[in-house]
Write a protein that holds these residues in place. Structure first.
Motif, PDB file in Angstrom:
ATOM      1  N   GLU A 142       0.829  -1.200   0.000  1.00  0.00           N
ATOM      2  CA  GLU A 142       0.000   0.000   0.000  1.00  0.00           C
ATOM      3  C   GLU A 142       0.867   1.256   0.000  1.00  0.00           C
ATOM      4  N   THR A 143       1.961   1.240   0.737  1.00  0.00           N
ATOM      5  CA  THR A 143       2.873   2.389   0.767  1.00  0.00           C
ATOM      6  C   THR A 143       3.467   2.646  -0.614  1.00  0.00           C
ATOM      7  N   LYS A 144       3.931   1.591  -1.259  1.00  0.00           N
ATOM      8  CA  LYS A 144       4.542   1.725  -2.576  1.00  0.00           C
ATOM      9  C   LYS A 144       3.536   2.234  -3.600  1.00  0.00           C
ATOM     10  N   ALA A 145       2.314   1.725  -3.534  1.00  0.00           N
ATOM     11  CA  ALA A 145       1.292   2.104  -4.510  1.00  0.00           C
ATOM     12  C   ALA A 145       0.804   3.535  -4.301  1.00  0.00           C
ATOM     13  N   LYS A 146       0.471   3.890  -3.073  1.00  0.00           N
ATOM     14  CA  LYS A 146      -0.106   5.202  -2.809  1.00  0.00           C
ATOM     15  C   LYS A 146       0.893   6.333  -2.999  1.00  0.00           C
ATOM     16  N   LEU A 147       2.174   6.056  -2.750  1.00  0.00           N
ATOM     17  CA  LEU A 147       3.180   7.097  -2.916  1.00  0.00           C
ATOM     18  C   LEU A 147       3.899   6.988  -4.256  1.00  0.00           C
ATOM     19  N   GLN A 148       3.458   6.038  -5.099  1.00  0.00           N
ATOM     20  CA  GLN A 148       4.036   5.837  -6.432  1.00  0.00           C
ATOM     21  C   GLN A 148       5.557   5.768  -6.361  1.00  0.00           C
ATOM     22  N   ALA A 149       6.033   4.965  -5.431  1.00  0.00           N
ATOM     23  CA  ALA A 149       7.467   4.890  -5.148  1.00  0.00           C
ATOM     24  C   ALA A 149       8.118   3.710  -5.857  1.00  0.00           C
ATOM     25  N   GLN A 150       9.417   3.805  -6.050  1.00  0.00           N
ATOM     26  CA  GLN A 150      10.188   2.699  -6.616  1.00  0.00           C
ATOM     27  C   GLN A 150      10.329   1.565  -5.610  1.00  0.00           C
ATOM     28  N   ALA A 151      10.442   1.931  -4.334  1.00  0.00           N
ATOM     29  CA  ALA A 151      10.580   0.929  -3.277  1.00  0.00           C
ATOM     30  C   ALA A 151      10.021   1.499  -1.977  1.00  0.00           C
ATOM     31  N   ALA A 152       9.495   0.620  -1.139  1.00  0.00           N
ATOM     32  CA  ALA A 152       8.937   1.017   0.150  1.00  0.00           C
ATOM     33  C   ALA A 152       9.643   0.249   1.256  1.00  0.00           C
ATOM     34  N   HIS A 153       9.777   0.897   2.415  1.00  0.00           N
ATOM     35  CA  HIS A 153      10.497   0.297   3.539  1.00  0.00           C
ATOM     36  C   HIS A 153       9.725   0.542   4.837  1.00  0.00           C
ATOM     37  N   LEU A 154       9.761  -0.438   5.712  1.00  0.00           N
ATOM     38  CA  LEU A 154       9.100  -0.335   7.010  1.00  0.00           C
ATOM     39  C   LEU A 154       9.998  -0.949   8.072  1.00  0.00           C
ATOM     40  N   GLU A 155      10.265  -0.208   9.148  1.00  0.00           N
ATOM     41  CA  GLU A 155      11.070  -0.692  10.265  1.00  0.00           C
ATOM     42  C   GLU A 155      10.281  -0.513  11.555  1.00  0.00           C
ATOM     43  N   ILE A 156      10.214  -1.551  12.347  1.00  0.00           N
ATOM     44  CA  ILE A 156       9.591  -1.432  13.664  1.00  0.00           C
ATOM     45  C   ILE A 156      10.522  -2.033  14.717  1.00  0.00           C
ATOM     46  N   GLU A 157      10.608  -1.376  15.847  1.00  0.00           N
ATOM     47  CA  GLU A 157      11.410  -1.845  16.982  1.00  0.00           C
ATOM     48  C   GLU A 157      10.506  -1.892  18.198  1.00  0.00           C
ATOM     49  N   PHE A 158      10.489  -3.028  18.894  1.00  0.00           N
ATOM     50  CA  PHE A 158       9.540  -3.188  19.989  1.00  0.00           C
ATOM     51  C   PHE A 158      10.082  -4.158  21.044  1.00  0.00           C
ATOM     52  N   PRO A 159       9.631  -4.005  22.289  1.00  0.00           N
ATOM     53  CA  PRO A 159      10.001  -4.969  23.328  1.00  0.00           C
ATOM     54  C   PRO A 159       9.045  -6.161  23.316  1.00  0.00           C
ATOM     55  N   PHE A 160       9.600  -7.350  23.448  1.00  0.00           N
ATOM     56  CA  PHE A 160       8.818  -8.583  23.535  1.00  0.00           C
ATOM     57  C   PHE A 160       9.097  -9.199  24.902  1.00  0.00           C
ATOM     58  N   PHE A 161       8.051  -9.598  25.614  1.00  0.00           N
ATOM     59  CA  PHE A 161       8.211 -10.049  26.994  1.00  0.00           C
ATOM     60  C   PHE A 161       7.880 -11.543  27.123  1.00  0.00           C
ATOM     61  N   LEU A 162       8.710 -12.224  27.917  1.00  0.00           N
ATOM     62  CA  LEU A 162       8.493 -13.637  28.201  1.00  0.00           C
ATOM     63  C   LEU A 162       8.614 -13.890  29.696  1.00  0.00           C
ATOM     64  N   LYS A 163       7.741 -14.746  30.199  1.00  0.00           N
ATOM     65  CA  LYS A 163       7.858 -15.175  31.588  1.00  0.00           C
ATOM     66  C   LYS A 163       8.882 -16.296  31.672  1.00  0.00           C
ATOM     67  N   LYS A 164       9.895 -16.085  32.505  1.00  0.00           N
ATOM     68  CA  LYS A 164      10.957 -17.071  32.643  1.00  0.00           C
ATOM     69  C   LYS A 164      11.148 -17.424  34.122  1.00  0.00           C
ATOM     70  N   LYS A 165      11.449 -18.672  34.366  1.00  0.00           N
ATOM     71  CA  LYS A 165      11.718 -19.096  35.739  1.00  0.00           C
ATOM     72  C   LYS A 165      13.200 -18.933  36.024  1.00  0.00           C
ATOM     73  N   SER A 166      13.515 -18.140  37.038  1.00  0.00           N
ATOM     74  CA  SER A 166      14.903 -17.898  37.413  1.00  0.00           C
ATOM     75  C   SER A 166      15.387 -19.010  38.340  1.00  0.00           C
ATOM     76  N   ALA A 167      16.415 -19.742  37.886  1.00  0.00           N
ATOM     77  CA  ALA A 167      16.949 -20.836  38.696  1.00  0.00           C
ATOM     78  C   ALA A 167      17.649 -20.311  39.940  1.00  0.00           C
ATOM     79  N   ALA A 168      18.299 -19.156  39.797  1.00  0.00           N
ATOM     80  CA  ALA A 168      19.037 -18.594  40.924  1.00  0.00           C
ATOM     81  C   ALA A 168      18.097 -18.109  42.017  1.00  0.00           C
ATOM     82  N   ALA A 169      17.041 -17.388  41.608  1.00  0.00           N
ATOM     83  CA  ALA A 169      16.122 -16.809  42.586  1.00  0.00           C
ATOM     84  C   ALA A 169      14.928 -17.714  42.863  1.00  0.00           C
ATOM     85  N   ASN A 170      14.783 -18.806  42.086  1.00  0.00           N
ATOM     86  CA  ASN A 170      13.675 -19.747  42.247  1.00  0.00           C
ATOM     87  C   ASN A 170      12.321 -19.033  42.191  1.00  0.00           C
TER      88      ASN A 170
END
Length: 257
Positions: A83-111
């Protein structure tokens, strides 16, 4: 009012990149356990502008982003680029996203169970063909400490970080990628407090990078990967970088010192 930006430009000078950056935007990320994880990303959108245009309407980037509001994820990346390439009549389109992803982990040290944050980046480009890369920064912890004389554990801190950038043939869960990385980065870092077994002092950024490359290259859905392992030392850092399949990684890592 005359639309100056859409007028033809006869100087025949291409603009390499034009767009918007550092947009704070809510996105959804596929979560293996909970199906969807909501997070906030920093977004960059830009195009390669053909020489016949004087410029582009920057507001169109935001309009496209809003069109996919609540549905910005790995699977919708190509649709946004199209959609970006088409609407802006561009030769090439680029998209960058940076985000935090969270996981629950069991800590062996702290139990106990704790929430671990992993910084992720996705970069997509669409020219004649499309290209998508996924990058994950996985923290590497030092050996688990033994108990001190006062009975209190020492601070764990961070040994370093493994930055994994890859292209894939089919969808892969980010949790699986993190597990694959941690299966290598924690293998030589285990330190039994009961046996007081010392850590492996031969551990090096080169060895971890090689082991990770061998591990990821064995996965059938990964077509390319770039790995940088960094050790955070006092006053300086050391690092090692490897790419596959551009580099030969069929080396016995036990002989690397």
């Amino acid at each position: 009012m005359k639309d100056i930006q859409s007028l033809r430009d006869h100087r025949r000078i291409n603009i390499k990149k034009v767009g918007v950056k550092d947009i704070s935007y809510p996105i959804s990320v596929l979560d293996r356990e909970n199906k969807v994880q909501r997070t906030v990303a920093r977004v960059n959108m830009y195009v390669n502008l053909p020489h016949q245009f004087k410029g582009t309407h920057m507001s169109r980037f935001i309009e496209i982003l809003n069109h996919f509001h609540g549905d910005i994820n790995l699977r919708s990346f190509r649709l946004i680029l199209e959609e970006t390439k088409a609407k802006l009549q561009a030769q090439a389109a680029h998209l960058e996203i940076e985000f935090p992803f969270f996981l629950k982990k069991k800590s062996a040290a702290a139990n106990k169970t704790e929430l671990v944050e992993y910084l992720c980046k996705m970069h997509g480009s669409l020219d004649q063909s499309d290209d998508l890369t996924l990058e994950i920064a996985v923290p590497i912890s030092p050996p688990a400490p033994v108990q001190t004389s006062s009975g209190l554990p020492e601070s764990l801190g961070h040994w370093g970080v493994a930055n994994i950038c890859l292209r894939f043939k089919h969808f892969i869960w980010m949790e699986l990628l993190i597990e694959m990385v941690e299966a290598v980065t924690t293998h030589d870092l285990q330190w039994s407090a009961s046996s007081r077994k010392p850590p492996d002092h031969s551990l090096s950024v080169e060895k971890i990078a090689k082991d990770l490359a061998v591990k990821l290259a064995a996965h059938p859905d990964i077509s390319w990967c770039s790995i940088t392992v960094e050790n955070l030392s006092q006053g300086f850092s050391t690092f090692a970088t490897i790419e596959w399949p551009e580099e030969d990684i069929n080396i016995n890592c036990n002989h690397i010192h």
